[in-house]
Enzyme design. Structure first.
Site, mmCIF file in Angstrom:
data_model
loop_
_atom_site.group_PDB
_atom_site.id
_atom_site.type_symbol
_atom_site.label_atom_id
_atom_site.label_comp_id
_atom_site.label_asym_id
_atom_site.label_seq_id
_atom_site.Cartn_x
_atom_site.Cartn_y
_atom_site.Cartn_z
ATOM 1 N N HIS A 30 0.871 4.988 -2.375
ATOM 2 C CA HIS A 30 0.378 5.796 -3.502
ATOM 3 C C HIS A 30 1.596 6.371 -4.219
ATOM 4 O O HIS A 30 2.459 6.999 -3.578
ATOM 5 C CB HIS A 30 -0.503 6.926 -2.993
ATOM 6 C CG HIS A 30 -1.690 6.432 -2.230
ATOM 7 N ND1 HIS A 30 -2.956 6.391 -2.766
ATOM 8 C CD2 HIS A 30 -1.803 5.933 -0.967
ATOM 9 C CE1 HIS A 30 -3.803 5.906 -1.870
ATOM 10 N NE2 HIS A 30 -3.129 5.614 -0.769
ATOM 11 N N ASP A 81 2.005 4.017 2.873
ATOM 12 C CA ASP A 81 0.912 4.886 2.387
ATOM 13 C C ASP A 81 1.420 6.037 1.508
ATOM 14 O O ASP A 81 1.369 5.931 0.287
ATOM 15 C CB ASP A 81 0.101 5.411 3.578
ATOM 16 C CG ASP A 81 -1.331 5.759 3.210
ATOM 17 O OD1 ASP A 81 -1.772 5.443 2.103
ATOM 18 O OD2 ASP A 81 -2.027 6.348 4.072
ATOM 19 N N ASP A 82 1.860 7.133 2.113
ATOM 20 C CA ASP A 82 2.370 8.304 1.368
ATOM 21 C C ASP A 82 3.597 8.789 2.146
ATOM 22 O O ASP A 82 3.550 9.828 2.828
ATOM 23 C CB ASP A 82 1.315 9.422 1.335
ATOM 24 C CG ASP A 82 -0.002 8.954 0.744
ATOM 25 O OD1 ASP A 82 -0.121 8.919 -0.486
ATOM 26 O OD2 ASP A 82 -0.912 8.590 1.525
ATOM 27 N N HIS A 84 0.830 -1.208 0.000
ATOM 28 C CA HIS A 84 0.000 0.000 0.000
ATOM 29 C C HIS A 84 0.863 1.256 0.000
ATOM 30 O O HIS A 84 1.306 1.726 1.051
ATOM 31 C CB HIS A 84 -0.910 -0.028 1.236
ATOM 32 C CG HIS A 84 -1.935 1.065 1.291
ATOM 33 N ND1 HIS A 84 -3.264 0.839 1.582
ATOM 34 C CD2 HIS A 84 -1.846 2.404 1.098
ATOM 35 C CE1 HIS A 84 -3.934 1.970 1.566
ATOM 36 N NE2 HIS A 84 -3.085 2.951 1.289
ATOM 37 N N HIS A 90 -9.913 1.468 0.493
ATOM 38 C CA HIS A 90 -9.585 2.276 1.674
ATOM 39 C C HIS A 90 -10.841 2.372 2.546
ATOM 40 O O HIS A 90 -11.874 2.890 2.091
ATOM 41 C CB HIS A 90 -9.188 3.702 1.278
ATOM 42 C CG HIS A 90 -7.789 3.844 0.788
ATOM 43 N ND1 HIS A 90 -7.346 3.296 -0.377
ATOM 44 C CD2 HIS A 90 -6.723 4.498 1.327
ATOM 45 C CE1 HIS A 90 -6.064 3.603 -0.554
ATOM 46 N NE2 HIS A 90 -5.658 4.330 0.473
ATOM 47 N N GLU A 118 -10.319 4.294 7.973
ATOM 48 C CA GLU A 118 -9.172 5.177 8.198
ATOM 49 C C GLU A 118 -9.713 6.488 8.794
ATOM 50 O O GLU A 118 -9.576 6.738 9.980
ATOM 51 C CB GLU A 118 -8.422 5.443 6.878
ATOM 52 C CG GLU A 118 -7.231 6.376 7.007
ATOM 53 C CD GLU A 118 -6.699 6.859 5.654
ATOM 54 O OE1 GLU A 118 -7.444 6.870 4.662
ATOM 55 O OE2 GLU A 118 -5.514 7.280 5.625
HETATM 56 N N1 LIG Z 1 -4.181 7.762 3.154
HETATM 57 C C1 LIG Z 1 -5.027 7.972 2.129
HETATM 58 N N2 LIG Z 1 -6.338 7.758 2.296
HETATM 59 C C2 LIG Z 1 -7.203 7.958 1.283
HETATM 60 N N3 LIG Z 1 -6.835 8.378 0.079
HETATM 61 C C3 LIG Z 1 -5.537 8.619 -0.131
HETATM 62 N N4 LIG Z 1 -4.885 9.058 -1.231
HETATM 63 C C4 LIG Z 1 -3.583 9.151 -0.928
HETATM 64 N N5 LIG Z 1 -3.374 8.781 0.364
HETATM 65 C C5 LIG Z 1 -4.578 8.436 0.873
HETATM 66 ZN ZN LIG Z 2 -3.684 4.905 1.075
#
Ligand SMILES: Nc1ncnc2[nH]cnc12
Ligand SMILES: [Zn+2]
Length: 322
Positions: A13, A270-271, A11, A189, A192
């Site tokens: 992005h 994630d990011d 996971h 997703h 969260e």
């Molecule tokens: N943590 C996240 N939750 C939902 N959409 C996303 N797009 C990029 N990161 C995300």
């Molecule tokens: Zn994500």
């Protein structure tokens, strides 16, 4: 210390993995003022909505097929350097279309980045096409149709990301039907920004093999048991959850409780630069903050390979490398 452990990430992005220095160089190249989204080497946001805005602004400085090749190669090289053998990247062909590059050129650039990285380190990667809830069901159906028709062997999954507070999973069933019929792996997703109901929604409407985050399932212990019974794999991103204040601190993060309740858990970033983390740090957190030993962490990595959206032969090869 987890540097000796093999790693897998399910996971992340792609644009969310953009190193600030690369984004700065891209902005300079195109004469774009990025100071609203990137200051002093760090991405600037203050809550989930502003994070999504910041993410979109950053994505705007990656414009050409070569930009996407470079971004992908850069991130996969970073992963390979920390012993990562497999990565699934969440990508948005829709974004390629919106910036005028086109979905095919966007994906071609990403695939070229994968090819270059694999040539150097052997890292294996696959793509999960995502739709964004905040662009509405029609746009998500478009993303699913693109993924289904692309006939690209590296596109192996379909996801739903974006603003979780907009709409319910049931609004997106058609998109998931299209993706499922095309043989793509499904992940959503959920749990969260929204609570346990959102995870239940995903199971009721789509029953994906995996859920992105899913951590707020902990608010409903019957739901936790349902996840365990179904064998649904959670793509847990602890650093992201703390940065976005889903939980106030690591002590209250439910990774260990979910695992002990029998839920299949895996670790991702994630990011990463948006959340001041990396896959390396997430693995280190698993050891040092959550107290998992090497064998337990290896078991989570094995779970990730078993849940990866790859063909049987690739899965076997990855398991052999673990
Ligand atoms: N943590 C996240 N939750 C939902 N959409 C996303 N797009 C990029 N990161 C995300
Ligand atoms: Zn994500």
């Amino acid at each position: 210390m987890t540097s000796h452990l093999k790693k897998v990430e399910l996971h992340c992005h792609l644009e969310g993995a953009a190193p600030p220095a690369l984004t700065e160089a891209q902005a300079r190249k195109y004469g774009i003022d990025i100071s609203g989204a990137l200051r002093d080497g760090a991405y600037v946001w203050h809550d989930f909505a502003s994070f999504l805005e910041c993410y979109d602004t950053v994505s705007e400085v990656y414009k050409t097929e070569e930009d996407y090749a470079l971004l992908t190669e850069t991130y996969l090289d970073e992963l390979a350097a920390i012993n990562t053998i497999y990565s699934e990247l969440i990508v948005s062909p829709d974004h390629g279309r919106r910036i005028g590059l086109g979905a095919d050129a966007y994906i071609a650039g990403v695939c070229e980045g994968i090819r270059r990285a694999k040539e150097k380190s052997g890292i294996e990667a696959r793509l999960i096409v995502t739709g964004e809830r905040h662009f509405g069901p029609e746009s998500v159906i478009g993303a699913a149709e693109y993924a289904a028709k692309a006939g690209n062997p590296l596109i192996t999954g379909f996801n739903l990301a974006g603003e979780e507070r907009m709409g319910r999973v049931a609004d997106y069933i058609r998109a998931f039907d299209i993706a499922r019929d095309a043989g793509l792996g499904l992940t959503i997703h959920a749990g969260e920004v929204c609570g346990a109901f959102s995870v239940a929604d995903a199971l009721d409407a789509v029953r994906p093999a995996r859920i992105g985050h899913g951590v707020r399932a902990i608010e409903d212990l019957d739901l936790v048991k349902r996840l365990a019974d179904l064998g649904t794999v959670l793509e847990v991103c602890p650093g992201s959850n703390i940065a976005l204040r889903v939980f106030p601190d690591f002590a209250s993060h439910p990774l260990r409780r979910l695992k002990e309740a029998g839920v299949q858990v895996t670790i991702s970033s994630d990011d990463p630069p948006f959340f001041h983390t990396s896959l390396e740090r997430e693995y280190a957190l698993a050891a040092e903050v959550f107290g998992f030993g090497d064998a337990e962490i290896d078991a989570m990595t094995r779970t990730a390979i078993e849940a990866a959206f790859v063909d049987g032969e690739t899965r076997k090869a990855l398991l052999a490398r673990l």
